[in-house]
Design an enzyme around this catalytic site. Structure first.
Site: not given
Ligand code: G3P
Length: 409
Positions: A262
């Site tokens: 990633k």
């Molecule tokens: O993994 C990346 C993403 O899904 C992060 O989500 O909830 O931290 O905005 P969030």
């Protein structure tokens, strides 16, 4: 078998339930033999044209990939119109559905039954605006001139919604693609083990925050996850310059065959993506917040693009609009193989919308998946079934069936 070609069909309706008629037409076109919908425009409102119709029209354009001939497409359009209840009417009159063949890639024809391009395409904003939206690179088969260029001077049409995509090909699907994959967005091994037991999880995504939250060794955690879920597991690099990112990426890819590297959507991240993907290492480009970032990642060979819809919603932007735009852009260029991985998912509705938009993957936290299962009526209905079953004299199904089977020898 004719080589499949792209073709654009203009849909219009003013009587009955125009929005439903357009949706029916899109589904019917997707169901034609050797044909599938690869892109749809939004639905546009336009005033009655030609001085006969009295009601406003809804218009949209559907782009298909088809091996049908222009005549077969025109005849299929007529068939779909009559199935929607269209009856013969005066030219320009109000109607329940109009299906017009506008353009077929590379074909110019004077055939009176299927003139191509449609002779009045150029001066019909209600056909031109949605055509250029659904097929931005659409061009005249002889002059090669792009219809987008013609649009510049034309009127803007109010878009009143999106055309529901045909269920057969939800969203502009690429050949052979399966249903939306479920990834778990966590580095917590307990959550991953439990979710793995459900049998529906296809992969896992992590990021530096999720790893930090667990307070465990990074590489060992990634390895453990890969042994629990036999699917793509995203592990994120943390370097900021491409050479260092590439070094981290090559090493992470050696931890387990399930590892997907990633990288953030920065210039250095894209350089790293290009380098790793050209070595056959799968890359998930993350922190995508606008459509062109997604096209850049796809051109750099990314396996996944991760648009963050929850974080856009957080700042009062429409995260789902980004997903729809990326799905649409990728559909316009079938040679692109990058999968849309809807990320930063906050609640079940995000999952519904991601699937409706044709997202290839959705990654969501454990608690979102838990709530996906539940519906009060499901619980209420099941409780009622079990209560009624209490009244059945012999409630032992296993015993009954075994006795029944043995009685039949
Ligand atoms: O993994 C990346 C993403 O899904 C992060 O989500 O909830 O931290 O905005 P969030």
């Amino acid at each position: 078998m004719r080589t499949p070609r792209r073709a654009a069909l203009g849909l219009g309706a003013s009587l009955g339930d125009p929005a439903a008629a357009l949706a029916l037409a899109a589904r019917a076109l997707d169901a034609l033999p050797g044909t599938r919908v690869i892109a749809t425009s939004r639905v546009y409102w336009s005033p009655p044209a030609g001085g006969v119709a009295r009601r406003p029209f809804l218009n949209a354009v559907v782009v298909v990939e088809t091996s049908l001939s222009p005549r077969e497409l025109v005849r299929a359009g007529r068939e779909i119109e009559s199935r929607a209840g269209r009856r013969a009417s005066r030219r320009w009159a109000d109607r329940v559905l109009d299906v017009d063949l506008l353009l077929v890639e590379g074909i110019a024809s004077r055939d009176p039954e299927a003139q191509l391009p449609h002779p009045r395409l150029g001066d019909r904003p209600f056909a031109l605006v949605p055509l250029v939206e659904a097929w931005p690179s659409a061009a005249h088969p002889v002059t090669g001139k792009h219809y987008a260029a013609r649009l510049a001077a034309r009127v803007a049409l109010p878009a009143i919604g999106t055309l529901p995509r045909p269920t057969g090909g939800i969203g502009p699907r690429r050949a052979g693609e399966s249903a939306m994959k479920f990834f778990l967005d966590t580095a917590n091994l307990d959550e991953i083990r439990e979710a793995a037991s459900w049998g529906i999880i296809d992969g896992v995504t992590t990021n530096p925050s999720l790893i930090a939250r667990e307070g465990r060794d990074f590489v060992d955690t990634i390895y453990q996850i890969c042994t629990i879920i036999d699917g793509p597991v995203s592990a994120e690099t943390v370097a900021v310059d491409a050479p260092k990112m590439i070094e981290e990426g090559r090493l992470l890819a050696r931890v387990h065959r399930n590892v997907v590297v990633k990288v953030p959507l920065t210039i250095e991240g894209i350089k790293c993506c290009k380098a790793l993907s050209s070595e056959g290492i799968r890359v998930n480009v993350t922190l995508c917040f606008q459509p062109m970032q997604a096209l850049i990642a796809a051109k750099a060979g990314a396996t996944y693009i991760s648009p963050f819809l929850g974080r856009l919603d957080d700042v009062s932007e429409d995260g789902m609009d980004l997903i729809q735009k990326i799905v649409q852009i990728y559909a316009n260029y079938p040679e692109l193989k990058t999968q849309v991985l809807s990320a930063s998912i906050r609640h079940p509705l995000h999952m519904v919308q991601a699937a409706m938009a044709g997202s290839d993957v959705a990654t969501a936290p454990f608690k979102v998946y838990k709530s996906l299962y539940s519906h009060p009526l499901t619980d209420k209905g099941n409780a009622a079934f079990l209560k009624d079953w209490e009244t059945v004299p012999d409630r032992d199904i296993v015993g009954q069936v075994n006795r029944w089977l043995s009685s039949r020898g």
